[in-house]
Design a protein around this motif. Structure first.
Motif, PDB file in Angstrom:
ATOM      1  N   ASN A  36     -63.110  -0.144  -5.486  1.00 38.79           N
ATOM      2  CA  ASN A  36     -62.155   0.936  -5.676  1.00 38.79           C
ATOM      3  C   ASN A  36     -60.728   0.401  -5.734  1.00 38.79           C
ATOM      4  N   LEU A  37     -60.203   0.223  -6.972  1.00 39.36           N
ATOM      5  CA  LEU A  37     -58.855  -0.295  -7.113  1.00 39.36           C
ATOM      6  C   LEU A  37     -57.790   0.744  -6.763  1.00 39.36           C
ATOM      7  N   SER A  38     -58.212   1.977  -6.487  1.00 41.07           N
ATOM      8  CA  SER A  38     -57.218   2.990  -6.144  1.00 41.07           C
ATOM      9  C   SER A  38     -57.163   3.238  -4.647  1.00 41.07           C
ATOM     10  N   HIS A  39     -57.810   2.382  -3.888  1.00 39.80           N
ATOM     11  CA  HIS A  39     -57.866   2.589  -2.436  1.00 39.80           C
ATOM     12  C   HIS A  39     -56.468   2.717  -1.836  1.00 39.80           C
ATOM     13  N   GLY A  40     -55.559   1.846  -2.267  1.00 37.61           N
ATOM     14  CA  GLY A  40     -54.194   1.885  -1.752  1.00 37.61           C
ATOM     15  C   GLY A  40     -53.506   3.205  -2.048  1.00 37.61           C
ATOM     16  N   ALA A  41     -53.795   3.768  -3.222  1.00 37.26           N
ATOM     17  CA  ALA A  41     -53.183   5.048  -3.567  1.00 37.26           C
ATOM     18  C   ALA A  41     -53.665   6.139  -2.621  1.00 37.26           C
ATOM     19  N   PHE A  42     -54.928   6.057  -2.191  1.00 40.74           N
ATOM     20  CA  PHE A  42     -55.424   7.050  -1.236  1.00 40.74           C
ATOM     21  C   PHE A  42     -54.778   6.866   0.128  1.00 40.74           C
ATOM     22  N   ILE A  43     -54.518   5.608   0.490  1.00 38.66           N
ATOM     23  CA  ILE A  43     -53.795   5.379   1.747  1.00 38.66           C
ATOM     24  C   ILE A  43     -52.435   6.068   1.654  1.00 38.66           C
ATOM     25  N   MET A  44     -51.787   5.891   0.512  1.00 39.30           N
ATOM     26  CA  MET A  44     -50.484   6.518   0.292  1.00 39.30           C
ATOM     27  C   MET A  44     -50.582   8.030   0.437  1.00 39.30           C
ATOM     28  N   ILE A  98     -61.921   2.324 -14.285  1.00 34.96           N
ATOM     29  CA  ILE A  98     -61.682   3.733 -14.016  1.00 34.96           C
ATOM     30  C   ILE A  98     -60.904   3.908 -12.724  1.00 34.96           C
ATOM     31  N   THR A  99     -61.174   3.061 -11.717  1.00 29.86           N
ATOM     32  CA  THR A  99     -60.413   3.215 -10.492  1.00 29.86           C
ATOM     33  C   THR A  99     -58.981   2.752 -10.703  1.00 29.86           C
ATOM     34  N   PHE A 100     -58.779   1.801 -11.631  1.00 27.87           N
ATOM     35  CA  PHE A 100     -57.412   1.434 -11.926  1.00 27.87           C
ATOM     36  C   PHE A 100     -56.690   2.613 -12.568  1.00 27.87           C
ATOM     37  N   GLY A 101     -57.347   3.269 -13.527  1.00 25.60           N
ATOM     38  CA  GLY A 101     -56.740   4.434 -14.153  1.00 25.60           C
ATOM     39  C   GLY A 101     -56.436   5.501 -13.119  1.00 25.60           C
ATOM     40  N   LEU A 102     -57.367   5.666 -12.181  1.00 31.62           N
ATOM     41  CA  LEU A 102     -57.178   6.656 -11.130  1.00 31.62           C
ATOM     42  C   LEU A 102     -55.948   6.316 -10.294  1.00 31.62           C
ATOM     43  N   GLU A 103     -55.767   5.022 -10.025  1.00 32.66           N
ATOM     44  CA  GLU A 103     -54.615   4.587  -9.238  1.00 32.66           C
ATOM     45  C   GLU A 103     -53.323   4.991  -9.933  1.00 32.66           C
ATOM     46  N   VAL A 104     -53.267   4.757 -11.241  1.00 34.59           N
ATOM     47  CA  VAL A 104     -52.069   5.127 -11.988  1.00 34.59           C
ATOM     48  C   VAL A 104     -51.842   6.633 -11.916  1.00 34.59           C
ATOM     49  N   ILE A 195     -66.224   9.291   3.220  1.00 36.14           N
ATOM     50  CA  ILE A 195     -65.916   8.629   4.490  1.00 36.14           C
ATOM     51  C   ILE A 195     -64.903   7.509   4.252  1.00 36.14           C
ATOM     52  N   GLY A 196     -65.143   6.752   3.171  1.00 38.30           N
ATOM     53  CA  GLY A 196     -64.220   5.665   2.865  1.00 38.30           C
ATOM     54  C   GLY A 196     -62.804   6.179   2.663  1.00 38.30           C
ATOM     55  N   ILE A 197     -62.676   7.294   1.957  1.00 36.00           N
ATOM     56  CA  ILE A 197     -61.347   7.841   1.699  1.00 36.00           C
ATOM     57  C   ILE A 197     -60.769   8.481   2.955  1.00 36.00           C
ATOM     58  N   GLY A 198     -61.651   9.070   3.777  1.00 36.88           N
ATOM     59  CA  GLY A 198     -61.178   9.605   5.058  1.00 36.88           C
ATOM     60  C   GLY A 198     -60.540   8.499   5.887  1.00 36.88           C
ATOM     61  N   LEU A 199     -61.207   7.329   5.892  1.00 32.65           N
ATOM     62  CA  LEU A 199     -60.656   6.185   6.614  1.00 32.65           C
ATOM     63  C   LEU A 199     -59.321   5.759   6.011  1.00 32.65           C
ATOM     64  N   ALA A 200     -59.248   5.802   4.678  1.00 35.25           N
ATOM     65  CA  ALA A 200     -57.982   5.457   4.028  1.00 35.25           C
ATOM     66  C   ALA A 200     -56.895   6.419   4.477  1.00 35.25           C
ATOM     67  N   ILE A 217     -46.439   2.508  -3.010  1.00 31.71           N
ATOM     68  CA  ILE A 217     -46.952   1.476  -2.098  1.00 31.71           C
ATOM     69  C   ILE A 217     -48.430   1.188  -2.353  1.00 31.71           C
ATOM     70  N   GLY A 218     -49.091   2.034  -3.144  1.00 33.58           N
ATOM     71  CA  GLY A 218     -50.533   1.900  -3.348  1.00 33.58           C
ATOM     72  C   GLY A 218     -51.006   0.536  -3.812  1.00 33.58           C
ATOM     73  N   ALA A 219     -50.385   0.026  -4.885  1.00 34.64           N
ATOM     74  CA  ALA A 219     -50.903  -1.202  -5.497  1.00 34.64           C
ATOM     75  C   ALA A 219     -50.888  -2.387  -4.535  1.00 34.64           C
ATOM     76  N   THR A 220     -49.769  -2.572  -3.829  1.00 35.17           N
ATOM     77  CA  THR A 220     -49.707  -3.710  -2.898  1.00 35.17           C
ATOM     78  C   THR A 220     -50.720  -3.570  -1.798  1.00 35.17           C
TER      79      THR A 220
END
Lengths: 287, 402, 315
Positions: A36-44, A98-104, A195-200, A217-220
């Motif tokens: 999931n390349l958009s994980h950081g975006a979910f943290i944000m 697709i997760t990269f696109g989601l991040e954007v 659950i993964g996103i809840g943790l994020a 801040i998501g990408a970093t």
């Protein structure tokens, strides 16, 4: 000597925060094989959610973590069920793309919704420090570290000891058998991702108390989480704690002994080394 | 055939419509810019967009610019470079070669100005930018780039002066700076200033731009006991720095930052923790800065706040000054010929809400910085070109003693 | 061999080559940008499309090529072509030295390893004074877009001819064998390590040359823009969109997606990025096998094509 001790404590506490950030990513990757390349975006997003709960409803960011976790779980469930489930069985790099696109998309939606202003979550105790001999321990980071350990152990128990946890692992390992047993993989995948996103989300809430937040801040953060997950190994939640602490220590020591511009060189350098020498990570089982 | 008649009359109607829409008046003078409206620098980029629009509006209200006996209006064309330098460079090329704007206004940030000024030089169209202070921008012998931000190397000039006069004077200084064009320039200049002032530097560290964790550096400051800490960095970093200083109980006798303190949302984000922090600004909204279009700087600040909902700082004033400089230069040159206007800009010398606008040989303005400090939530100017203005609150107490 | 196709190809190249003379400045700019992206996509096609190793780190080679030109021209006062050679040498050396260990990884791990390499190189470069550290380097300005355009076009032609040669050479068949069944290929006598490293080096070579042209054209570079991570995604999505493992797929993908992105950037600036992200997501869901596949199968299945794709890949 005192300085070194302080730096080591800094590194370990930073590691706790890192571990929480990476836990969700490692879970989704290790169990579902979804990178999931958009994980950081979910943290944000979790951080912003925490901020709104604190600023509008006065809910303390630490006490509000369960609320953030539940809301982000629902978001994650929806994303997996409504989007990612459609590409899971395609070629591997489709999920990366697709997760990269989601991040954007998430980043720019956040920019539109929240503007580029940076925000901080500043409860009165956020800046407190606890003296411990010659060392000072930032209170917020210590609390985050505690929560990291708690959640990691909880995750380990969940995956290995509960029925739902075992069902998730079984489904991910053998879709056909799971279906034969009447399990709906779509639902289980969505629950896991949720659950993964809840943790994020929880990670985001904690991150907001120690650092400023803005939509970018998501990408970093994603990049950091990757390093942590791989260094520790994807096979066990405990690996994420190890990975987080190792990375935190490496960065802090590199900044002290080499120079403050070498933090990234150190963390990504170690990641490359681990990938080349022991891809399953420090705690992973070598096949 | 009916269809031919229809298409022919359609064509006539189209031509008539096109002619009708084309304004009959003289062409507006168009100023083009590529600004960070989204992306990581958008927070400061918007100051420039708002300031450009405000200044153009005010100048047009007063009748515009006098060219060859006629009053001509100014117009703006702004692109969003999404905080991406490469895109910014392509957009400036587009502004010049496709949109055919008359003159260029600048982006925010030194690294952008550094790259984008190559375009203004390439096409020989004057660019006045108010967002880049790095000395590098002006050290390439380019003729078409001008800047209204004071040189980076002198940002801490007044601060170092003030340090010498503090009682008890700081015995050791720590210098931290981010690794981008502006902050490296500041550090290079500050090193010299500290040397000349005879202050001892115990720490000189470059850190990665966009760093979010300063615990290591702060622990080192605590360990080497630096009494004055000078930080050249970005708002997001400095915000983290202050918060983490509190959580690690690191309280030097004073700390000063190149950005953040003048802007409202920085102070709001920190709340009471912003107190005692020093900063600098080349501009204050004082009624002493008289202006042809805005009255004076105080009126500018009030009107700006009413229109946009937030207080302007020196970024906004700098942006407005750029537009005013063009207006003045176009009138002086009597036309829009790029080479003539360029020469007119180089000769400018007039008072504005930003102070005196006059460019040095290399194209950069030279204004002294005023040292400011956050005292009880308000920004107070403490030290200027003529010495102490208001008493600085020094030394900074320990965090738990506030 | 299909003579008709060759004639069409030559005509297409000739038409493209004439664009600087009857196109506006902005069209030429857009052209240069798109041609360079197409070169990157073709480069990726070699390692990702044909060999099946999805590299997320070709931006490293692009950056090394760009810095090669910048250092040669700014720090050593050498001419442009010296810089291009220097950049290419750096990239190929890097591909071979680091390709050897990294190409032993598979799937996700290879992708992440190349991504991590890209980050490491960017981080290291921002600490080296010769490279201008994090501030970057400013090259001497040159106002000759037509020249850059023709250079980029020539590079794309070279890259495409190389890929075409791949499709009918033993080396190319070896790569496809590696992609389909690496162990089987090894058993059949294909020297998988040598082939993979060579493919990686080739893709690095083209990426580096593209980077060199970009550096001189934009006249400015710093670690963030030279080693831009999003380039990786762009080149992959363009190749995948156009059809990976084909000769013309990456070119089609590059042209179409660049056009969409450019239109968005100039019309709706603030939501341009947002829309691009949406386009990426939609493309992966609806047409994961690329545009070439859409064209081929659409005639047969009509709109059902998209539903079939989803059904094939969904959980």
């Amino acid at each position: 000597m005192d300085l070194l001790a302080q730096i080591l404590i800094n590194g370990i506490l930073l590691g706790g925060l890192y571990a929480i950030m990476a836990l969700g990513l490692a879970l989704v990757w290790g169990v579902l094989n979804i990178v999931n390349l958009s994980h950081g975006a979910f943290i944000m997003l979790g951080a912003y959610l925490s901020w709104y709960l604190y600023s509008w409803a006065g809910i303390d960011p630490f006490l509000g973590l369960p609320i953030t976790a539940v809301l982000m779980f629902c978001l994650g469930y929806a994303v997996q069920r409504g989007l990612l489930n459609f590409v899971v069985r395609g070629p591997m790099f489709n999920t990366l793309l697709i997760t990269f696109g989601l991040e954007v998309v998430l980043t720019y939606l956040a920019q539109l919704a929240f503007s580029a202003d940076f925000r901080t979550i500043n409860p009165s105790y956020a800046g407190n420090s606890i003296p411990f001999g010659p060392i000072v321990i930032p209170q917020a980071r210590l609390m985050a570290f505690g929560i990291a350990i708690l959640l990691t152990v909880a995750m380990w128990i969940f995956l290995l000891r509960t029925r739902l946890g075992r069902a998730i692992r079984a489904t991910a390992q053998n879709l056909v058998a799971a279906r034969l047993y009447g399990v709906d993989p779509r639902h289980l995948y969505a629950v896991t991702f949720g659950i993964g996103i809840g943790l994020a989300g929880v990670a985001g809430g904690l991150y907001g108390t120690v650092s400023q937040i803005n939509p970018y801040i998501g990408a970093t953060l994603t990049a950091k989480c990757f390093a942590i997950a791989i260094i520790g190994g994807l096979d066990s939640p405990l690996g994420v704690i190890v990975g987080g602490i190792v990375l935190g220590l490496i960065e802090s020591l590199a900044i002290l002994y080499v120079g403050a511009t070498f933090g990234d060189v150190a963390s990504f350098g170690v990641l490359v080394l681990v990938l080349i020498l022991r891809p399953s990570g420090l705690l992973g089982k070598t096949t | 055939m009916p269809s031919k008649a229809i298409s022919f009359s359609g064509l006539l109607a189209g031509v008539a419509l096109a002619l009708a829409i084309t304004p009959a008046s003289a062409k507006d003078i168009v100023l083009g810019a590529s600004v960070q409206l989204t992306g990581s620098s958008a927070n400061t980029g918007r100051y420039y967009k708002d300031a450009y629009e405000f200044a153009v509006e005010k100048i047009n209200e007063a009748g515009g610019v006098k060219v060859g006996g006629e009053q001509v209006k100014l117009a703006l064309k702004i692109y969003d470079n999404q905080s991406d330098v490469n895109l910014s460079v392509r957009q400036y090329t587009q502004l010049v070669s496709q949109d055919k704007v008359d003159f260029l206004l600048g982006p925010f940030a030194s690294n952008f100005a550094l790259a984008d000024s190559a375009i203004s030089e390439k096409y020989q169209i004057p660019m006045i930018q108010g967002g880049g202070a790095s000395d590098q921008i002006f050290s390439r012998n380019f003729k078409y780039i001008f800047g209204t931000l004071a040189p980076a190397s002198n940002y801490f000039g007044s601060t170092v002066e003030m340090l010498k006069g503090l009682d008890p004077a700081p015995q050791s200084v720590a210098l931290l700076y981010a690794d981008d064009a502006f902050d490296v320039s500041v550090a290079d200049g500050t090193r010299k200033l500290l040397d000349d002032a005879g202050l001892k530097t115990v720490m000189d560290e470059k850190y990665s731009s966009n760093a979010s964790d300063f615990n290591s550096l702060l622990s080192q400051i605590k360990s080497n006991g630096a009494e004055a800490v000078l930080v050249a960095g970005h708002e997001t970093e400095i915000l983290n720095f202050v918060r983490q200083a509190k959580s690690l109980a690191v309280a030097p006798k004073m700390y000063s930052f190149t950005v953040g303190v003048p802007s409202e949302d920085f102070r709001k984000a920190l709340g009471a923790d912003a107190d005692y922090a020093y900063g600098m600004t080349a501009w204050l909204p004082s009624a002493d800065n008289k202006d042809k279009w805005f009255g004076d700087a105080a009126q500018f600040a009030d009107a700006y706040k009413k229109k946009f909902g937030y207080d302007p700082d020196y970024h906004a004033a700098s942006g407005a000054a750029d537009v005013e400089a063009f207006a003045q230069a176009i009138e002086d040159a009597g036309g829009t010929d790029p080479a003539k206007v360029r020469d007119a800009i180089a000769k400018l010398s007039f008072d504005s809400l930003y102070g005196k606008i006059a460019f040095a040989e290399n194209g950069q303005i030279d204004l002294p910085q005023t040292v400011i400090q956050v005292q009880d939530g308000k920004v107070v100017d403490v030290y200027g070109a003529n010495g102490v203005i208001n008493k600085p609150k020094y030394p900074m107490p320990a965090w738990n003693a506030r | 061999m299909n003579g008709m196709r060759w004639i069409l190809a030559v005509i297409a190249v000739a038409v493209l080559a004439c664009v600087p003379w009857f196109g506006s400045d902005v069209v030429v700019q857009f052209g240069i940008s798109t041609l360079l992206l197409a070169v990157l996509a073709q480069g990726w096609n070699i390692i990702g499309g044909y060999a099946g190793y999805a590299s997320f780190g070709n931006s490293t080679f692009f950056g090394l090529g760009a810095y090669g030109v910048a250092i040669a021209m700014v720090q050593w006062n050498m001419p442009f072509w010296v810089g291009m050679v220097f950049g290419a040498v750096m990239a190929v050396a890097f591909a071979i030295l680091l390709g050897l260990p990294v190409l032993r990884l598979k799937g996700h791990y290879f992708a992440i390893a190349t991504l991590a390499l890209a980050q490491v190189v960017a981080a290291i470069v921002s600490n080296i004074p010769l490279f201008g550290e994090n501030i970057g380097l400013v090259l001497p300005p040159l106002n000759n877009d037509a020249m850059f355009y023709e250079m980029a076009l020539a590079l794309l032609v070279a890259a495409t001819l190389t890929v075409w040669w791949l499709t009918r050479s033993r080396f190319g068949f070896g790569l496809i064998a590696i992609r389909e069944n690496e162990e089987g290929a090894a058993v059949m006598g294909v020297n998988t390590t040598a082939y993979k490293v060579l493919a990686f080096a080739l893709s690095g070579l083209f990426s580096a040359l593209a980077g060199g042209i970009q550096a001189y054209w934009i006249t400015f570079l710093d670690p963030a823009s030279a080693f831009d991570i999003s380039l990786n995604v762009k080149m992959i999505i363009m190749t995948v969109f156009g059809g990976p493992g084909t000769v013309l797929g990456p070119i089609v993908g590059a042209f179409v997606l660049s056009a969409i992105s450019e239109v968005l950037s100039s019309e709706i600036t603030s939501v341009a990025s947002l829309f691009f992200g949406v386009v990426v997501v939609a493309a992966v869901v609806l047409m994961p096998r690329g545009l070439a596949d859409v064209v081929r199968r659409f005639r047969k299945s009509g709109w059902h094509y998209f539903a079939e794709n989803i059904r094939a890949h969904k959980l």
